[in-house]
Design a protein around this motif. Sequence first.
Motif, PDB file in Angstrom:
ATOM      1  N   SER A  34       1.914  -5.085 -11.173  1.00  0.00           N
ATOM      2  CA  SER A  34       1.521  -3.708 -11.502  1.00  0.00           C
ATOM      3  C   SER A  34       1.537  -2.812 -10.266  1.00  0.00           C
ATOM      4  N   MET A  35       1.288  -3.398  -9.080  1.00  0.00           N
ATOM      5  CA  MET A  35       1.320  -2.606  -7.852  1.00  0.00           C
ATOM      6  C   MET A  35       2.732  -2.122  -7.558  1.00  0.00           C
ATOM      7  N   GLY A  36       3.722  -2.898  -7.964  1.00  0.00           N
ATOM      8  CA  GLY A  36       5.103  -2.521  -7.714  1.00  0.00           C
ATOM      9  C   GLY A  36       5.578  -1.360  -8.569  1.00  0.00           C
ATOM     10  N   LYS A  37       4.788  -0.963  -9.573  1.00  0.00           N
ATOM     11  CA  LYS A  37       5.164   0.131 -10.459  1.00  0.00           C
ATOM     12  C   LYS A  37       4.596   1.467 -10.003  1.00  0.00           C
ATOM     13  N   ILE A  38       3.755   1.458  -8.970  1.00  0.00           N
ATOM     14  CA  ILE A  38       3.153   2.692  -8.472  1.00  0.00           C
ATOM     15  C   ILE A  38       4.187   3.445  -7.630  1.00  0.00           C
ATOM     16  N   PRO A  39       4.420   4.720  -7.907  1.00  0.00           N
ATOM     17  CA  PRO A  39       5.394   5.486  -7.120  1.00  0.00           C
ATOM     18  C   PRO A  39       5.083   5.426  -5.621  1.00  0.00           C
ATOM     19  N   LEU A  40       6.104   5.281  -4.815  1.00  0.00           N
ATOM     20  CA  LEU A  40       6.041   5.183  -3.356  1.00  0.00           C
ATOM     21  C   LEU A  40       5.422   3.856  -2.899  1.00  0.00           C
ATOM     22  N   PHE A  41       4.212   3.577  -3.342  1.00  0.00           N
ATOM     23  CA  PHE A  41       3.562   2.326  -2.977  1.00  0.00           C
ATOM     24  C   PHE A  41       4.390   1.131  -3.450  1.00  0.00           C
ATOM     25  N   GLY A  42       4.962   1.261  -4.632  1.00  0.00           N
ATOM     26  CA  GLY A  42       5.721   0.165  -5.203  1.00  0.00           C
ATOM     27  C   GLY A  42       6.846  -0.301  -4.301  1.00  0.00           C
ATOM     28  N   MET A  43       7.520   0.649  -3.665  1.00  0.00           N
ATOM     29  CA  MET A  43       8.616   0.296  -2.757  1.00  0.00           C
ATOM     30  C   MET A  43       8.105  -0.577  -1.613  1.00  0.00           C
ATOM     31  N   MET A  44       6.957  -0.212  -1.060  1.00  0.00           N
ATOM     32  CA  MET A  44       6.410  -0.985   0.057  1.00  0.00           C
ATOM     33  C   MET A  44       5.970  -2.370  -0.395  1.00  0.00           C
ATOM     34  N   TYR A  45       5.390  -2.447  -1.594  1.00  0.00           N
ATOM     35  CA  TYR A  45       4.972  -3.749  -2.108  1.00  0.00           C
ATOM     36  C   TYR A  45       6.168  -4.650  -2.374  1.00  0.00           C
ATOM     37  N   HIS A  46       7.265  -4.066  -2.828  1.00  0.00           N
ATOM     38  CA  HIS A  46       8.457  -4.868  -3.098  1.00  0.00           C
ATOM     39  C   HIS A  46       9.089  -5.386  -1.798  1.00  0.00           C
TER      40      HIS A  46
ATOM     41  N   TRP B 186      12.340   3.566   3.213  1.00  0.00           N
ATOM     42  CA  TRP B 186      13.317   3.608   2.121  1.00  0.00           C
ATOM     43  C   TRP B 186      14.678   3.109   2.595  1.00  0.00           C
ATOM     44  N   ILE B 187      15.075   3.475   3.793  1.00  0.00           N
ATOM     45  CA  ILE B 187      16.381   3.040   4.328  1.00  0.00           C
ATOM     46  C   ILE B 187      16.422   1.526   4.498  1.00  0.00           C
ATOM     47  N   ILE B 188      15.363   0.962   5.077  1.00  0.00           N
ATOM     48  CA  ILE B 188      15.388  -0.482   5.327  1.00  0.00           C
ATOM     49  C   ILE B 188      15.204  -1.290   4.048  1.00  0.00           C
ATOM     50  N   SER B 189      14.787  -0.625   2.960  1.00  0.00           N
ATOM     51  CA  SER B 189      14.605  -1.355   1.700  1.00  0.00           C
ATOM     52  C   SER B 189      15.920  -1.909   1.164  1.00  0.00           C
ATOM     53  N   PHE B 190      17.045  -1.406   1.668  1.00  0.00           N
ATOM     54  CA  PHE B 190      18.350  -1.873   1.212  1.00  0.00           C
ATOM     55  C   PHE B 190      18.864  -3.067   2.014  1.00  0.00           C
TER      56      PHE B 190
ATOM     57  N   LEU C  97       1.990   8.657   5.545  1.00  0.00           N
ATOM     58  CA  LEU C  97       2.975   7.986   4.707  1.00  0.00           C
ATOM     59  C   LEU C  97       4.262   8.796   4.630  1.00  0.00           C
ATOM     60  N   LEU C  98       4.142  10.102   4.555  1.00  0.00           N
ATOM     61  CA  LEU C  98       5.326  10.955   4.482  1.00  0.00           C
ATOM     62  C   LEU C  98       6.200  10.805   5.723  1.00  0.00           C
ATOM     63  N   ILE C  99       5.584  10.504   6.859  1.00  0.00           N
ATOM     64  CA  ILE C  99       6.335  10.346   8.103  1.00  0.00           C
ATOM     65  C   ILE C  99       7.183   9.074   8.082  1.00  0.00           C
ATOM     66  N   VAL C 100       6.630   8.007   7.535  1.00  0.00           N
ATOM     67  CA  VAL C 100       7.317   6.705   7.579  1.00  0.00           C
ATOM     68  C   VAL C 100       8.123   6.422   6.318  1.00  0.00           C
ATOM     69  N   LEU C 101       8.014   7.278   5.309  1.00  0.00           N
ATOM     70  CA  LEU C 101       8.606   6.988   4.005  1.00  0.00           C
ATOM     71  C   LEU C 101      10.124   6.843   4.057  1.00  0.00           C
ATOM     72  N   ILE C 102      10.800   7.763   4.718  1.00  0.00           N
ATOM     73  CA  ILE C 102      12.267   7.713   4.746  1.00  0.00           C
ATOM     74  C   ILE C 102      12.777   6.480   5.496  1.00  0.00           C
TER      75      ILE C 102
END
Length: 247
Positions: A109-121, A32-36, A24-29
């Motif tokens: 509630s899944m969207g409120k979990i740190p890191l995971f929430g971003m992916m769920y959103h 995060w960029i594409i979330s915008f 997850l740490l590898i793909v996180l950044i």
Amino acid sequence: MNWLKNIVGRIYAVYGLLLFAATLLIVLIPIWIISFLPDPRKTRYFLNIGRVWMKFYMPLIGCPVFRKGLQFFEKGRQYVVVCNHNSLIDVPVTTPGVPGVNKTLAKSSMGKIPLFGMMYHIGGIMVDRSSEASRRESIVKMKEALAMGMHMVLFPEGTRNRTGQPLKEFYDGAFNLAIDTQTPIMPSLLFHTRKIQVPGKFLYAWPHRIDYHFLEPIETAGLTRDDTPALKEKVFRIMWDYYTAHT
């Protein structure tokens, strides 16, 4: 020897969680960029990353995924893909496993979990089932996703099936959505995920191959809400019979 299997199963579960966190740490950044970005580009890029991620992760934990029935996806058409739900591992199998761009419905509630929430959103449409306003809004958003050319992947059982039966009773939501938008329903079935995460066992897992089968789509053109019960029963019976014939 059950005690030994229990120990090994817990060691394996910890291994799977640690490997998930590391990858997850590898793909996180990049995620995060594409979330915008706006949809459907945001979801498309997220799924491209997720498919590469799961292509490596699933075999590394001894759970390779094999798909069958991909020929039923007609290019240029959207589907409401309905799937059985047995374990937490179902979502990282179905989301990248459905061809094309797709979204799923997820608890708020899944969207409120740190890191995971971003992916769920990014990959999901959030809903608070206790709020009628949230449920109505989620229906609008699912219709918008289909209109943008994305599939909707839904679990009509609502929650994980912890019973001894192949399927739990279906809710109406997925079938109402398909009828309202005149979108074909595509039944699909996951096999063996219950063997990986055994219901009722905490921090325990066991490696096993996963099979994900797509079945022939069912057209909804011309149907109305009055046809929802019959459509739901038809899909339930098709999925029940197929599951029991292949286990």
